[in-house]
Design an enzyme around this catalytic site. Structure first.
Site, PDB file in Angstrom:
ATOM      1  N   SER A 119      11.138  41.946  32.818  1.00 23.84           N
ATOM      2  CA  SER A 119      12.041  40.691  34.020  1.00 23.84           C
ATOM      3  C   SER A 119      12.336  39.042  32.977  1.00 23.84           C
ATOM      4  CB  SER A 119      11.067  40.446  34.750  1.00 23.84           C
ATOM      5  OG  SER A 119      11.606  39.996  35.953  1.00 23.84           O
ATOM      6  N   ILE A 126      18.754  41.657  40.507  1.00 21.31           N
ATOM      7  CA  ILE A 126      19.518  42.596  40.018  1.00 21.31           C
ATOM      8  C   ILE A 126      19.670  42.999  41.870  1.00 21.31           C
ATOM      9  CG2 ILE A 126      20.464  45.594  39.434  1.00 21.31           C
ATOM     10  CD1 ILE A 126      19.968  42.837  37.288  1.00 21.31           C
ATOM     11  N   TYR A 139       2.919  39.489  39.640  1.00 11.35           N
ATOM     12  CA  TYR A 139       4.569  39.907  38.825  1.00 11.35           C
ATOM     13  C   TYR A 139       4.569  39.734  37.672  1.00 11.35           C
ATOM     14  CZ  TYR A 139       9.025  42.355  38.905  1.00 11.35           C
ATOM     15  OH  TYR A 139      10.235  42.629  38.462  1.00 11.35           O
ATOM     16  N   ASN A 193      10.481  52.098  33.589  1.00  5.87           N
ATOM     17  CA  ASN A 193      10.989  51.377  34.392  1.00  5.87           C
ATOM     18  C   ASN A 193      10.445  50.792  35.263  1.00  5.87           C
ATOM     19  OD1 ASN A 193      13.131  49.988  35.202  1.00  5.87           O
ATOM     20  ND2 ASN A 193      13.559  51.576  36.466  1.00  5.87           N
ATOM     21  N   ALA A 208       3.375  37.463  35.365  1.00  5.33           N
ATOM     22  CA  ALA A 208       2.046  38.258  34.510  1.00  5.33           C
ATOM     23  C   ALA A 208       2.252  38.933  34.153  1.00  5.33           C
ATOM     24  CB  ALA A 208       0.224  37.711  35.188  1.00  5.33           C
ATOM     25  N   SER A 209       2.759  39.903  34.909  1.00  4.33           N
ATOM     26  CA  SER A 209       3.389  41.678  34.449  1.00  4.33           C
ATOM     27  C   SER A 209       4.087  42.036  33.459  1.00  4.33           C
ATOM     28  CB  SER A 209       2.986  42.682  35.177  1.00  4.33           C
ATOM     29  OG  SER A 209       4.461  43.026  36.282  1.00  4.33           O
ATOM     30  N   LYS A 210       4.553  40.968  33.660  1.00  8.35           N
ATOM     31  CA  LYS A 210       6.083  40.959  32.664  1.00  8.35           C
ATOM     32  C   LYS A 210       5.829  40.345  32.095  1.00  8.35           C
ATOM     33  CE  LYS A 210       8.584  43.674  35.672  1.00  8.35           C
ATOM     34  NZ  LYS A 210       8.806  45.619  35.767  1.00  8.35           N
TER      35      LYS A 210
HETATM   36  P1  NAD Z   1      13.601  49.731  42.972  1.00  9.31           P
HETATM   37  O1  NAD Z   1      12.683  49.556  43.787  1.00  9.31           O
HETATM   38  O2  NAD Z   1      15.415  49.711  43.489  1.00  9.31           O
HETATM   39  O3  NAD Z   1      13.741  50.318  41.977  1.00  9.31           O
HETATM   40  C1  NAD Z   1      11.502  51.098  41.559  1.00  9.31           C
HETATM   41  C2  NAD Z   1      11.769  52.573  41.385  1.00  9.31           C
HETATM   42  O4  NAD Z   1      10.510  52.357  40.918  1.00  9.31           O
HETATM   43  C3  NAD Z   1      11.148  52.558  42.817  1.00  9.31           C
HETATM   44  O5  NAD Z   1      12.461  54.128  43.000  1.00  9.31           O
HETATM   45  C4  NAD Z   1      10.171  53.445  42.501  1.00  9.31           C
HETATM   46  O6  NAD Z   1       9.430  54.336  44.175  1.00  9.31           O
HETATM   47  C5  NAD Z   1       8.988  53.370  41.617  1.00  9.31           C
HETATM   48  N1  NAD Z   1       8.527  53.578  41.698  1.00  9.31           N
HETATM   49  C6  NAD Z   1       7.660  52.010  42.118  1.00  9.31           C
HETATM   50  N2  NAD Z   1       6.202  52.419  41.551  1.00  9.31           N
HETATM   51  C7  NAD Z   1       5.857  54.042  40.844  1.00  9.31           C
HETATM   52  C8  NAD Z   1       5.117  54.175  40.448  1.00  9.31           C
HETATM   53  N3  NAD Z   1       4.218  54.297  40.572  1.00  9.31           N
HETATM   54  N4  NAD Z   1       5.798  55.575  39.886  1.00  9.31           N
HETATM   55  C9  NAD Z   1       6.664  56.055  39.565  1.00  9.31           C
HETATM   56  N5  NAD Z   1       8.018  54.854  40.312  1.00  9.31           N
HETATM   57  C10 NAD Z   1       7.585  54.580  40.612  1.00  9.31           C
HETATM   58  O7  NAD Z   1      13.578  48.142  42.768  1.00  9.31           O
HETATM   59  P2  NAD Z   1      13.897  47.852  41.076  1.00  9.31           P
HETATM   60  O8  NAD Z   1      14.891  46.920  41.055  1.00  9.31           O
HETATM   61  O9  NAD Z   1      15.355  48.931  40.292  1.00  9.31           O
HETATM   62  O10 NAD Z   1      13.016  47.849  39.204  1.00  9.31           O
HETATM   63  C11 NAD Z   1      13.023  48.804  38.257  1.00  9.31           C
HETATM   64  C12 NAD Z   1      12.458  47.881  38.056  1.00  9.31           C
HETATM   65  O11 NAD Z   1      13.544  47.240  37.577  1.00  9.31           O
HETATM   66  C13 NAD Z   1      11.027  47.156  37.821  1.00  9.31           C
HETATM   67  O12 NAD Z   1      10.238  47.352  36.831  1.00  9.31           O
HETATM   68  C14 NAD Z   1      11.389  46.055  38.755  1.00  9.31           C
HETATM   69  O13 NAD Z   1      10.597  45.119  37.907  1.00  9.31           O
HETATM   70  C15 NAD Z   1      11.995  45.707  36.818  1.00  9.31           C
HETATM   71  N6  NAD Z   1      13.265  44.815  37.559  1.00  9.31           N
HETATM   72  C16 NAD Z   1      14.514  43.924  38.808  1.00  9.31           C
HETATM   73  C17 NAD Z   1      14.884  43.057  38.731  1.00  9.31           C
HETATM   74  C18 NAD Z   1      15.815  43.512  40.054  1.00  9.31           C
HETATM   75  O14 NAD Z   1      16.030  42.203  40.054  1.00  9.31           O
HETATM   76  N7  NAD Z   1      15.351  43.783  40.801  1.00  9.31           N
HETATM   77  C19 NAD Z   1      14.889  41.680  37.670  1.00  9.31           C
HETATM   78  C20 NAD Z   1      14.078  42.214  36.894  1.00  9.31           C
HETATM   79  C21 NAD Z   1      13.130  43.827  36.785  1.00  9.31           C
END
Ligand code: NAD
Length: 259
Positions: free
Chosen positions: A135, A181, A148, A82, A150-152
């Site tokens: 995502s 979110i 971002y 995640n 492209a990665s997703k």
């Molecule tokens: P967030 O920033 O609250 O949490 C992400 C966590 O990942 C952080 O605690 C960070 O320290 C950790 N992290 C970052 N790089 C890391 C690494 N190299 N190794 C280990 N941990 C690492 O954000 P979130 O929204 O909870 O993100 C979680 C996932 O959800 C991500 O993959 C994000 O792309 C995806 N996402 C989020 C949203 C949104 O709207 N928040 C939407 C779509 C997808």
């Protein structure tokens, strides 16, 4: 409206050992808590804020987490890959190769490493589930920067290939595609809207007309991690309030839709 789950029924992950990356914040933190409430032993990993320090894009760290599951808990049943970084909203013309390399390293190579190293160990238990956070940004543009997105898109492709390459193993691989979110990643969006008094505009493009909360993604992860999703494989589950269900359109062209 309540997004609190009904937890009166039986625990859905009793006895399962699951690794969660990005567990220190947002979606990963909420999912760790929900998995634990449902009886799982969670190895919670993050760069900061979780029990175990691990870089999700570093192969040695992932190998160490998988070994920890086996040696300290005797098993591994699931992996929630995640962890992710957004890299901001810079355009193609502003992002550098270094930006792309780091975003792809964490967001795409991270899930690749999770599948590569966890799947053989999960298979030893007879069955299990790997979930990768993609995502809506991986479905089409407009929900993140170019690297971002492209990665997703890569994560969505990866789970489909992995599900096929794990044929016969009973290890399922799926993705979740969250919409907007409220987490650490989107804090700036929420803060900016609140500062302008425009909080009601957050998420207003989706039919539910609100942003989501981490628990709503955790509930989808719980389903995919549990045996209740035993026939769901190679799938990208969209959890976005309906945002990606439509092309942009002019509501006035569609007659009266409000009820
Ligand atoms: P967030 O920033 O609250 O949490 C992400 C966590 O990942 C952080 O605690 C960070 O320290 C950790 N992290 C970052 N790089 C890391 C690494 N190299 N190794 C280990 N941990 C690492 O954000 P979130 O929204 O909870 O993100 C979680 C996932 O959800 C991500 O993959 C994000 O792309 C995806 N996402 C989020 C949203 C949104 O709207 N928040 C939407 C779509 C997808």
């Amino acid at each position: 409206m309540s997004v609190e789950p009904e937890n009166r029924h039986h625990p859905r992950l009793e006895g399962k050992v699951i690794i969660v990356t990005g567990a220190g914040s947002g979606i990963g933190k909420a999912t760790t808590e929900l998995f634990q409430q449902h009886g799982a032993t969670v190895i919670a990993a993050d760069l900061t804020g979780a029990d175990h320090r691990a870089d999700a894009g570093n192969e040695e760290d992932i190998v160490r987490l998988v070994s920890m599951a086996r040696e300290q808990h005797g098993a591994l049943h699931g992996f929630f890959a995640n962890a992710g970084i957004s890299g901001g909203l810079a355009s193609i013309f502003e992002q550098t190769v270094e930006d792309w390399q780091e975003i792809l390293r964490v967001n795409l190579i991270g899930p690749f490493l999770a599948i590569k190293h966890a799947a053989p160990v999960i298979k030893e238990q007879g069955a299990g589930s790997i979930i990768c956070t993609a995502s809506v940004a991986g479905l089409r543009s407009g929900a993140g920067g170019p690297a971002y997105s492209a990665s997703k898109a890569g994560v969505i492709s990866l789970v489909k290939t992995a599900a096929q390459q794990l044929a016969g193993s009973n290890v399922r691989v799926n993705a979740i595609c969250p919409g907007l979110i409220e987490t650490g990643m989107t804090e700036f969006v929420y803060e900016r809207a609140r500062a302008k008094g425009q909080e009601d505009r957050l998420g207003h493009l989706n039919p539910l007309r609100r942003g989501g909360v981490p628990r709503e993604i955790a509930q989808a992860a719980l389903f995919l991690a549990s045996d209740e999703s035993s026939y769901v494989n190679g799938h990208a589950l969209v959890v976005d309030g309906g945002l990606s269900s439509s092309h942009p359109f002019n509501r006035q062209d569609y007659g009266r839709t409000a009820i």
